[in-house]
Design a protein around this motif. Structure first.
Motif, PDB file in Angstrom:
ATOM      1  N   TYR A 150       6.326  52.596  37.395  1.00 50.70           N
ATOM      2  CA  TYR A 150       5.397  51.569  36.936  1.00 50.70           C
ATOM      3  C   TYR A 150       5.798  51.067  35.551  1.00 50.70           C
ATOM      4  O   TYR A 150       5.739  49.865  35.278  1.00 50.70           O
ATOM      5  CB  TYR A 150       3.966  52.129  36.914  1.00 50.70           C
ATOM      6  N   LEU A 192       8.279  48.278  35.378  1.00 52.09           N
ATOM      7  CA  LEU A 192       7.887  46.933  35.807  1.00 52.09           C
ATOM      8  C   LEU A 192       7.691  46.015  34.604  1.00 52.09           C
ATOM      9  O   LEU A 192       7.270  46.453  33.535  1.00 52.09           O
ATOM     10  CB  LEU A 192       6.576  46.984  36.611  1.00 52.09           C
ATOM     11  N   LYS A 236       5.733  43.028  32.530  1.00 47.82           N
ATOM     12  CA  LYS A 236       4.303  42.781  32.310  1.00 47.82           C
ATOM     13  C   LYS A 236       3.738  41.929  33.453  1.00 47.82           C
ATOM     14  O   LYS A 236       2.636  42.193  33.934  1.00 47.82           O
ATOM     15  CB  LYS A 236       4.120  42.071  30.961  1.00 47.82           C
ATOM     16  N   GLU A 237       4.509  40.942  33.888  1.00 45.46           N
ATOM     17  CA  GLU A 237       4.057  40.066  34.976  1.00 45.46           C
ATOM     18  C   GLU A 237       3.891  40.860  36.273  1.00 45.46           C
ATOM     19  O   GLU A 237       2.924  40.674  37.003  1.00 45.46           O
ATOM     20  CB  GLU A 237       5.039  38.907  35.197  1.00 45.46           C
ATOM     21  N   ALA A 238       4.808  41.755  36.562  1.00 42.30           N
ATOM     22  CA  ALA A 238       4.725  42.565  37.779  1.00 42.30           C
ATOM     23  C   ALA A 238       3.547  43.540  37.704  1.00 42.30           C
ATOM     24  O   ALA A 238       2.877  43.793  38.702  1.00 42.30           O
ATOM     25  CB  ALA A 238       6.030  43.322  38.005  1.00 42.30           C
ATOM     26  N   GLN A 239       3.284  44.082  36.517  1.00 36.45           N
ATOM     27  CA  GLN A 239       2.160  44.989  36.349  1.00 36.45           C
ATOM     28  C   GLN A 239       0.825  44.289  36.575  1.00 36.45           C
ATOM     29  O   GLN A 239      -0.154  44.918  36.971  1.00 36.45           O
ATOM     30  CB  GLN A 239       2.179  45.631  34.958  1.00 36.45           C
ATOM     31  N   GLU A 240       0.773  42.978  36.347  1.00 39.56           N
ATOM     32  CA  GLU A 240      -0.475  42.231  36.492  1.00 39.56           C
ATOM     33  C   GLU A 240      -0.685  41.672  37.897  1.00 39.56           C
ATOM     34  O   GLU A 240      -1.712  41.060  38.158  1.00 39.56           O
ATOM     35  CB  GLU A 240      -0.524  41.119  35.441  1.00 39.56           C
ATOM     36  N   THR A 241       0.248  41.898  38.810  1.00 38.77           N
ATOM     37  CA  THR A 241       0.051  41.466  40.196  1.00 38.77           C
ATOM     38  C   THR A 241      -0.966  42.401  40.873  1.00 38.77           C
ATOM     39  O   THR A 241      -1.304  43.455  40.335  1.00 38.77           O
ATOM     40  CB  THR A 241       1.373  41.501  40.987  1.00 38.77           C
ATOM     41  N   VAL A 242      -1.432  42.006  42.045  1.00 37.68           N
ATOM     42  CA  VAL A 242      -2.388  42.848  42.776  1.00 37.68           C
ATOM     43  C   VAL A 242      -1.812  44.242  43.030  1.00 37.68           C
ATOM     44  O   VAL A 242      -2.458  45.246  42.719  1.00 37.68           O
ATOM     45  CB  VAL A 242      -2.858  42.165  44.090  1.00 37.68           C
ATOM     46  N   PRO A 243      -0.584  44.373  43.577  1.00 32.52           N
ATOM     47  CA  PRO A 243      -0.036  45.726  43.761  1.00 32.52           C
ATOM     48  C   PRO A 243       0.121  46.479  42.434  1.00 32.52           C
ATOM     49  O   PRO A 243      -0.136  47.678  42.364  1.00 32.52           O
ATOM     50  CB  PRO A 243       1.329  45.498  44.417  1.00 32.52           C
ATOM     51  N   GLY A 244       0.496  45.773  41.381  1.00 29.94           N
ATOM     52  CA  GLY A 244       0.641  46.397  40.071  1.00 29.94           C
ATOM     53  C   GLY A 244      -0.678  46.940  39.553  1.00 29.94           C
ATOM     54  O   GLY A 244      -0.745  48.039  39.009  1.00 29.94           O
ATOM     55  N   ARG A 245      -1.759  46.165  39.740  1.00 29.29           N
ATOM     56  CA  ARG A 245      -3.090  46.612  39.301  1.00 29.29           C
ATOM     57  C   ARG A 245      -3.580  47.793  40.138  1.00 29.29           C
ATOM     58  O   ARG A 245      -4.236  48.696  39.627  1.00 29.29           O
ATOM     59  CB  ARG A 245      -4.080  45.454  39.350  1.00 29.29           C
TER      60      ARG A 245
END
Length: 168
Positions: A10, A13, A15-24
């Motif tokens: 995690y 990843l 910052k943009e990937a962390q804020e996606t639905v799967p990232g959240r």
């Protein structure tokens, strides 16, 4: 997945990937898991008990509480039944009759709850059975997944610590 592996991946990843639905979703899972580490307060739960009442963790009194997740199907979960120690047994399964029969056959005399939909097992991120979580009187997690002599040693240490807190 192992939590450390998940956290490491995690953190790689963007910052943009962390804020996606799967990232959240992954972030929420990590936050829940971190709440279940030693020293934190264990989450409360309510289950159907073997006596027909509801069973909740927080109202139970005791210097120490042991939450023991188990299953009828796995004989290893039943061989180490902790006779003589008051524990909160959380049966993870869907066969209420088999659960009650096992309680009687194995002489399990402590408090038991029925976790038919694995809600409590999921809340505690239980990945294998048996799983144990040792708590103090205020529901702080002392240790996880101790069995046999290791569990006995930790219970003894914890009881001695609780006596020291009371003594002037």
């Amino acid at each position: 997945l192992e939590e450390k592996f998940l956290i490491d991946k995690y953190m790689l990843l963007t910052k943009e990937a962390q804020e996606t639905v799967p990232g959240r979703i992954i972030k929420t899972y990590i936050e829940e898991w971190e709440c279940l580490t030693e020293g934190n307060v264990a989450p409360d739960f309510t289950l159907f008990s073997s006596t027909g009442d509801s069973l909740s963790l927080y109202p139970l009194k005791g210097k120490l509480k042991l939450v023991h997740f188990w299953s009828c199907e796995d004989i290893a979960c039943r061989q180490g039944n902790l006779k003589g120690l008051e524990v909160i047994g959380v049966f993870v399964g869907n066969d209420k009759q088999k659960w009650m029969k096992t309680l009687i056959e194995d002489g399990m005399i402590w408090i038991h709850g029925f976790d038919e939909n694995h809600r409590v097992a999921d809340l505690y991120h239980v990945k294998k059975l048996p799983t144990t979580i040792l708590l103090d009187a205020e529901n702080h997690i002392i240790a996880k997944n101790l069995f046999g002599k290791d569990l006995q040693r930790k219970i003894g240490e914890s009881l001695n610590k609780s006596k020291e807190k009371v003594l002037p």
